[in-house]
Design an enzyme around this catalytic site. Structure first.
Site, PDB file in Angstrom:
ATOM      1  N   ARG A 192       0.831  -1.212   0.000  1.00 39.31           N
ATOM      2  CA  ARG A 192       0.000   0.000   0.000  1.00 39.31           C
ATOM      3  C   ARG A 192       0.860   1.255   0.000  1.00 39.31           C
ATOM      4  O   ARG A 192       0.953   1.965  -0.987  1.00 39.31           O
ATOM      5  CB  ARG A 192      -0.948  -0.017   1.216  1.00 39.31           C
ATOM      6  CG  ARG A 192      -2.087   1.021   1.135  1.00 39.31           C
ATOM      7  CD  ARG A 192      -1.707   2.399   1.626  1.00 39.31           C
ATOM      8  NE  ARG A 192      -1.197   2.432   2.991  1.00 39.31           N
ATOM      9  CZ  ARG A 192      -0.672   3.512   3.542  1.00 39.31           C
ATOM     10  NH1 ARG A 192      -0.581   4.647   2.861  1.00 39.31           N
ATOM     11  NH2 ARG A 192      -0.207   3.479   4.788  1.00 39.31           N
ATOM     12  N   ASP A 193       1.544   1.517   1.082  1.00 36.76           N
ATOM     13  CA  ASP A 193       2.332   2.742   1.206  1.00 36.76           C
ATOM     14  C   ASP A 193       3.523   2.727   0.260  1.00 36.76           C
ATOM     15  O   ASP A 193       3.973   3.779  -0.206  1.00 36.76           O
ATOM     16  CB  ASP A 193       2.804   2.896   2.655  1.00 36.76           C
ATOM     17  CG  ASP A 193       3.301   4.295   2.968  1.00 36.76           C
ATOM     18  OD1 ASP A 193       3.005   5.216   2.194  1.00 36.76           O
ATOM     19  OD2 ASP A 193       3.983   4.461   3.987  1.00 36.76           O
ATOM     20  N   CYS A 209       5.216   9.617  -0.193  1.00 43.42           N
ATOM     21  CA  CYS A 209       3.885  10.139   0.092  1.00 43.42           C
ATOM     22  C   CYS A 209       3.489  11.064  -1.044  1.00 43.42           C
ATOM     23  O   CYS A 209       4.198  12.043  -1.318  1.00 43.42           O
ATOM     24  CB  CYS A 209       3.862  10.899   1.417  1.00 43.42           C
ATOM     25  SG  CYS A 209       2.237  11.636   1.774  1.00 43.42           S
TER      26      CYS A 209
END
Length: 343
Positions: free
Chosen positions: A37-38, A267
């Site tokens: 995911r990240d 991010c």
């Protein structure tokens, strides 16, 4: 068609770190693997759902028991995760995955929770910010408005018997606001705890924390009634501090550490955020400290080497790079053939 899953090449004993336990550290650490995911959410090219599913299978084979798979956010927010429902559905019927495997997903709001419930997800996470600027950029809401939104999500998830994790970003520094006061982080963490989150992950989103700062925040949270048994840590390695900060957290009593296989990640809403702490680098350190993780380092290195090939670039993990092609004698001497003319 992807190749069959293997356990990966075993790492010879003489290539592993010497085990030297240190007093005051936990006997075991649960690694919360965030690579699928990240790690993958920041990729510029879309990773096929079949590759993501294979990545998760290989991570499970390597011994990871908690693997965060995706996020039910609108595709316009994070296009790389537009296949979230397809991925979760595929994993639910995958006979290669043990039924005990914990596969949490992120949900930003009630709509995301509805999608997760429809697919039978048993563990969800909400993601808050300790700073107003990042809350606006990440969720298009103030901190207070985002917490209000999560109130319903956490309540409904709990009523359905789901476990709920609370992420808190920008706990140590913010690229727009600078240093983040410890009291400010404590207050938002406390409010997440009051909502009913089972576990609270403290995120160093842009990687500016240092060990003293880590100790200070965990001590302040403990004073506020949120002990280390309820906390996890999530470090980015922007300044090479992720492992030292993790050790500081372990010394403070924390035993859940987020990490990303191969150091994948970043991010999409904070461009100064570089890769996550690499799971292999974490396992190497924990092995040397005699701390149990249940992870097969050889299989994990093989998994990240495979994933790096899918992405078309070398792994960012120093441990992967050191072990992937390592050929050494039992004395630790490098016995790789040298080009002609080299001494």
């Amino acid at each position: 068609m992807t190749p069959p899953i293997t356990s990966g090449r075993a790492v010879a004993e003489h290539l592993l770190p010497s085990v030297t336990p240190h007093p005051g550290l936990p006997a075991a650490v649960r690694i919360h693997e965030v690579g699928p995911r990240d790690g993958l959410q920041n990729e510029s090219a879309i990773v096929p759902v079949e590759v993501k599913a294979e990545f998760i299978r290989r991570l499970a084979t390597a011994g990871l028991t908690t693997i965060e798979v995706t996020s039910f956010v609108p595709p316009s927010w994070v296009p790389q995760l537009a296949d979230a429902a397809d991925l979760v559905a595929a994993l639910a019927v995958d006979p290669a995955l043990p039924t005990s495997l914990d596969l949490p997903v992120l949900v930003p709001n009630d709509r995301g929770l509805d999608r997760a419930l429809d697919l039978g997800v048993r563990h969800v996470a909400v993601f808050a910010s300790a700073t107003e600027t990042f809350a606006r950029r990440n969720l298009n809401r103030t901190v207070a408005e985002s917490l209000e939104m999560f109130t319903s999500v956490v309540r409904r998830a709990t009523e359905h018997g789901l476990r709920v994790r609370g992420y808190l970003s920008m706990c140590y520094g913010d690229p727009w606001e600078g240093r983040v006061p410890v009291g400010q982080v404590v207050e938002v963490t406390r409010r997440l705890a009051e909502l009913g989150c089972d576990e609270l992950s403290l995120g160093d989103t842009i990687g500016v924390a240092t060990p003293g700062h880590v100790h200070e925040l965990i001590a302040a949270l403990d004073t506020a009634g949120i002990g280390p048994d309820r906390l996890a840590v999530h470090f980015h390695d922007t300044y090479g501090q992720a492992l030292s900060n993790t050790l500081a957290a372990l010394q403070a009593g924390i035993s859940v550490v987020d990490a990303s296989a191969g150091g994948l990640g970043g991010c999409p809403y904070a461009k100064s955020a570089t890769g996550n702490l690499a799971t292999e680098d974490l396992v190497w350190m924990l092995n040397g400290l005699g701390i149990h993780t249940g992870v097969d380092l050889g299989a994990l290195v093989g998994t990240s080497t495979w994933m790096a090939a899918q992405l078309g670039r070398p792994s960012a993990s120093r441990t992967v790079r050191a072990l992937a092609e390592q050929r050494a004698s039992r004395h630790g001497l490098d016995v790789r053939p040298q080009p002609d003319g080299d001494n």
